[in-house]
Design an enzyme around this catalytic site. Structure first.
Site, PDB file in Angstrom:
ATOM      1  N   TYR A  25       4.400  -6.255  -4.188  1.00 39.48           N
ATOM      2  CA  TYR A  25       3.241  -5.466  -3.776  1.00 39.48           C
ATOM      3  C   TYR A  25       2.612  -6.059  -2.515  1.00 39.48           C
ATOM      4  O   TYR A  25       2.376  -7.268  -2.421  1.00 39.48           O
ATOM      5  CB  TYR A  25       2.178  -5.420  -4.889  1.00 39.48           C
ATOM      6  CG  TYR A  25       0.857  -4.881  -4.395  1.00 39.48           C
ATOM      7  CD1 TYR A  25       0.707  -3.527  -4.131  1.00 39.48           C
ATOM      8  CD2 TYR A  25      -0.209  -5.734  -4.132  1.00 39.48           C
ATOM      9  CE1 TYR A  25      -0.484  -3.026  -3.630  1.00 39.48           C
ATOM     10  CE2 TYR A  25      -1.403  -5.251  -3.637  1.00 39.48           C
ATOM     11  CZ  TYR A  25      -1.537  -3.893  -3.380  1.00 39.48           C
ATOM     12  OH  TYR A  25      -2.718  -3.414  -2.869  1.00 39.48           O
ATOM     13  N   GLY A  28      -2.827  -0.734  -2.284  1.00 42.10           N
ATOM     14  CA  GLY A  28      -3.634   0.049  -3.183  1.00 42.10           C
ATOM     15  C   GLY A  28      -2.824   1.141  -3.858  1.00 42.10           C
ATOM     16  O   GLY A  28      -1.733   0.904  -4.395  1.00 42.10           O
TER      17      GLY A  28
END
Length: 521
Positions: free
Chosen positions: A63, A70
């Site tokens: 990520y 987000g």
């Protein structure tokens, strides 16, 4: 503050837990910083970088490194664009508004971010840690807008200004001026860094703004408990109050440690043995009699505040967590500022109660119905000129205004969570707003205490002039402080502008000018 201290011992990051006092020393005293020379610490930092590089060569999905941010975490970023991603993160978050944090607050923010990154679980390079140290040691301080963080997914927008300065973008405070970061870095022979994958996210995705501010707020609140106790003692002396209200036996039967400590301070300041006055009322009004209970509530909360703030300070609070030595990427929510939000909401309420306490004490001192024979509004004017002079009348109105504003701001910020960012950030902490509220309430309360200090010292001096209070009977520390104040503040006999004297007192309070009690935490 324009330069970093050359004489203080450096605060070392990466060798063990840091304290609120460490952050305060870096922020307010210009204490230098350094990285630990422990080989195990360097190895932990290097392992995180090596593990990330290994994952990238193996096409691992991480990520914020190989994905968007987000709610865009489902968007894959091609490997050939991974190195550009950090710049996009810091640039699209360059939308902060409102006033700017001052240099001391921004130094506290930098120190808090460095503390988190040096836990060794953020996957950042040694060079980035060194650059953060350089910014602090050369006092090249990012100019950070106060508004734009919801306190979860980190203080993204304000911390983007830290990441941007490292890359040579936006503005900095430097040698008393606001200047472009690129110019100042060049003058200091510092090349802008090209952030590695994950490094912009590591800088921005954490609780450094709220935590740095909380460290400063704690120090100020701690000091105010002591100053509030001293002012209460002086107010009681000026009102010919009953010192038995602070009796040691009395407080032994309600054993809150902080409350007992405050009562002991007031009892000592009033020099109880030589001043056991018992007023005609038998019981003084609550703002005097119950002062240890009001101040003590904050005093007793301080250990919990300190423990929680320091836990957050010494945490890795970005996402994902990179365990380089264990070769794990752990996705979670450590950027969530709930603990700091809770502390700041609680602290601001307790501090505002001090403003309210002293506003009420001052009202007693001003009013001839309650002030035991002192002149109206504490004016020291002659009888012939008493119709012209108004003493502290307007100052007391100011106290009411500052107190009202402080009380209005005590609405807890942490309950105002807003779902944002495509409902990815659907429960947020508002910790940074709580911290900013707390600092504002501290400022307002310090103004109330400055006005209170000015008025109580006038009240005591008026009592001594009427031979209703013997200077010799005053406890030595109290007598010394009154002497200093009398040299600084002329007795108010003829109306004059008091703004400059009040501002000087506020500044002295914020600098913790008076050493009040030996056992100050």
């Amino acid at each position: 503050m324009s330069v970093v201290s050359k004489t203080q011992t450096a605060v070392i990051f990466g060798q063990g837990p840091l304290t609120i006092k460490d952050v305060d020393a870096v922020a307010t005293q210009g204490c230098p910083v350094a990285l630990s020379e422990d080989p195990a610490f360097a190895q932990r930092i290097a392992a995180g970088v090596a593990f990330l590089d290994k994952l990238l060569t193996e096409d691992g999905v991480i990520y914020g490194v190989t994905t968007g941010y987000g709610d865009s975490c489902t968007v894959a970023v091609p490997l050939h664009q991974v190195n550009e991603l950090p710049l996009h993160l810091l640039r699209f978050h360059g939308c902060g508004l409102g006033d700017y944090f001052n240099e001391q607050e921004s130094r506290a923010i930098l120190a808090a971010r460095l503390a988190s990154l040096t836990q060794g679980y953020s996957g950042v390079s040694w060079g980035l840690l060194e650059r953060l140290c350089e910014l602090l040691n050369r006092n090249i301080i990012p100019r950070i807008p106060q508004e734009g963080s919801v306190g979860a997914s980190g203080d993204l927008t304000p911390l983007s200004y830290v990441a941007a300065v490292i890359c040579g973008e936006r503005d900095v405070f430097y040698e008393g001026q606001i200047r472009p970061a690129a110019e100042v870095l060049a003058e200091n022979d510092l090349q802008p860094l090209q952030l590695r994958p994950k490094e912009a996210l590591a800088i921005m995705n954490g609780t450094a703004v709220m935590t740095g501010l909380a460290c400063l707020a704690y120090q100020r609140a701690d000091y105010l408990t002591c100053l509030s106790s001293r002012i209460t003692a002086l107010a009681s002396l000026a009102l010919l109050g009953n010192s038995n209200h602070f009796n040691e036996k009395l407080f032994s039967v309600k054993p809150h440690a902080g409350q007992q400590q405050v009562a002991g301070w007031i009892r000592k300041d009033m020099n109880h043995q030589s001043y056991p006055r018992n007023s005609e009322r038998l019981q003084d009004r609550y703002s005097i009699r119950c002062a240890p209970h009001v101040i003590g509530a904050l005093r007793d909360a301080l250990p919990w505040f300190r423990e929680t703030i320091e836990n957050e300070l010494n945490s890795a609070n970005d996402n994902p967590i990179i365990d380089g030595e264990g070769e794990q990427v752990l996705h979670g929510g450590h950027f969530y500022g709930g603990h700091i939000a809770m502390v700041m909401d609680a602290m601001k309420t307790a501090v505002a109660n001090l403003a309210d306490l002293h506003d009420r004490q001052m009202a007693l001192l001003m009013d001839t119905k309650y002030n035991q024979g002192l002149p109206p509004n504490l004016s020291a004017s002659s009888i012939e000129r008493s119709t012209l002079n108004h003493g502290f009348k307007a100052v007391q109105i100011g106290c009411s205004a500052w107190t009202a504003e402080a009380l209005k701001l005590t609405m807890p910020a942490s309950v105002f969570s807003r779902s944002t960012e495509c409902h990815n950030q659907d429960k947020v902490s508002m910790g940074t707003i709580a911290a900013r509220d707390c600092l504002r309430i501290l400022q307002l309360t310090e103004q109330v205490l400055a006005a209170s200090l000015m008025s109580v010292q006038q009240g005591v001096r008026l009592r001594m002039a009427k031979a209703e209070l013997d200077e010799v009977s005053l406890q030595s520390d109290v007598r010394q402080m009154l002497t200093q104040l009398s040299e600084q503040i002329e007795l108010l006999a003829e109306d004059r502008m008091l703004e400059h004297e009040l501002r000087q007192l506020v500044s002295q309070i914020q600098q913790r000018h008076w050493h009040l009690y030996e056992d100050l935490a």
